[in-house]
Design an enzyme around this catalytic site. Sequence first.
Site, mmCIF file in Angstrom:
data_model
loop_
_atom_site.group_PDB
_atom_site.id
_atom_site.type_symbol
_atom_site.label_atom_id
_atom_site.label_comp_id
_atom_site.label_asym_id
_atom_site.label_seq_id
_atom_site.Cartn_x
_atom_site.Cartn_y
_atom_site.Cartn_z
ATOM 1 N N ASP A 100 0.829 -1.191 0.000
ATOM 2 C CA ASP A 100 0.000 0.000 0.000
ATOM 3 C C ASP A 100 0.872 1.253 0.000
ATOM 4 O O ASP A 100 1.870 1.326 0.711
ATOM 5 C CB ASP A 100 -0.894 -0.025 1.254
ATOM 6 N N GLU A 114 1.729 -0.134 -4.907
ATOM 7 C CA GLU A 114 0.773 0.892 -5.331
ATOM 8 C C GLU A 114 1.484 2.241 -5.338
ATOM 9 O O GLU A 114 1.935 2.707 -4.293
ATOM 10 C CB GLU A 114 -0.411 0.952 -4.369
#
Length: 558
Positions: free
Chosen positions: A214, A283
């Site tokens: 993330d 990401e």
Amino acid sequence: MTNDAQITPQPIQTADPDWWRGAVIYQIYPRSFQDSTGDGIGDLLGIARRLPYIASLGVDAIWISPFFTSPMKDFGYDVSDYCDVDPMFGTLADFDVVVESAHRLGLRVMIDLVLSHSSDQHPWFAESRASRTNAKADWYVWSDPKPDGTAPNNWLSIFGGPAWQWDSRREQYYLHNFLTTQPDLNFHCAAVQDALLDATRFWLDRGVDGYRLDTINFYTHDKQLRDNPALPLELRNSTIAPSVNPYNHQQHLYSKNQPENLEFLRRFRSLLDQYPDKAAVGEVGDAQLGLEILGQYTAGDDFVHMCYAFEFLEQSPLTATRIFEVFDRLNTVAADGWACWAFSNHDVMRHASRWDLSPAAQRLFTTMMLCLRGTVCLYQGEELGLSEADVTFEDLQDPYGIEFWPQFKGRDGCRTPMVWEKSNSSGGFTTGKPWLPLGAEHLAQAVAVQDVDPDAILHHYRRAIALRRANPALIKGELADMKSADGVLSFVRTQGSETLFCAFNLGDRRRQLTLPKGNWLQIGAELGSAEISAGNVVSLQPWQPCLATLSGAPGLNE
């Protein structure tokens, strides 16, 4: 199940360190996938129950969004224990069942690691905020106020307002790029990196096959805490944050994307390389430099294996010209890297609604993505053609949407529960009250309904994935000669002796094109691929692909 493209799942038996390259990964948002207890919230045993369905799609791996212990202020992306399962999702033993079951079905398991920040209820933060001299005093990003008491600099939070929160215990500000309850960890502290790598190792030892990382470019910050410069109006876009969010007014030069991040990623990759067949996808959250960062973070064998930016997750329509521009830029700034593509995920409006796609356009986009070079992520329910659900303000759960309502409704519309059957109001997701209401229009698109309809989009996804699996050039092959002309995107994929031509009419008008010289044979008829006429001429109906294989000697005939 009724499906002419269905595979017979086989257990993972042979080592393949390159399995991730060109893989198809199915993202599971656990709160909304399958509830096994009747509390209205999806859980790990619910995932285990539905793994045969996922395997029937033909995908290579699953990515499970966070299920760690958390106060759920951001629904699991605020972790209070990196090495345990939140009771609402089950237990560590339940997670072991998921891994064992997935591997038996030939599915690899990737999990979501949220390393840039923790929950403010994590024991690390509780200790860090207790004083300026304790053992974890520098585990988070703390700073004295300016002489006038205001925040240390002008950095902004993605979720609205300043990125700094005053703490009366230390009489200092702490950094939070997201919610105030998500303090940023200090990656300039070696002990923090060590602790996060220990957590990474914990799940590797438990059998995971990889990670989705993330906000990978948010890990480190500028040590000098310099102000971000203003971003000129003409460069602003809403790829990362909605246009109503002042976050778009800054060039985030110092609050993220720092060069020191590469050193941590090198340590992270070194750990993964100690285990066979592991992979990570990062990401990259940046509206201006996403592809450049992707190129940096995936170059060579020292960092992460692949990254995804937001070029195909943005609001503006995805035209043939736009795809050409993205790949042209990718070839310039990430020639040695590897991209991962997605049209939908848990953070953006479902692409069927975002781009207002007709059923024919949805199918064409699916076929096209599975022919592009790169790894593919599919988001749960995408294969059913689900649209964005309309969630009323009273039912909203997402703090992001609550903050910016009504101009931005948040992310709940793409997070509503998966629909398995049409027979009840919860779509087979739960026997209780779902944590988010289902979109009533979704019930008619349930898995059980589509499974017995050979013309359903679910089977189109299965056939498109099967085409990819049957043609190595679509998995790991090179991509060349990409063109955008009159609304048609075309390119050539090659791998060894296999050469494929792919073209896609991304518009509502009939188009005609001529294939390169050579003896081309139509493939993909089950996906609506156009027939090839004399002289290699193809007439493409609106939203129709042309897929062909070159017969004869390898390479394009001159």
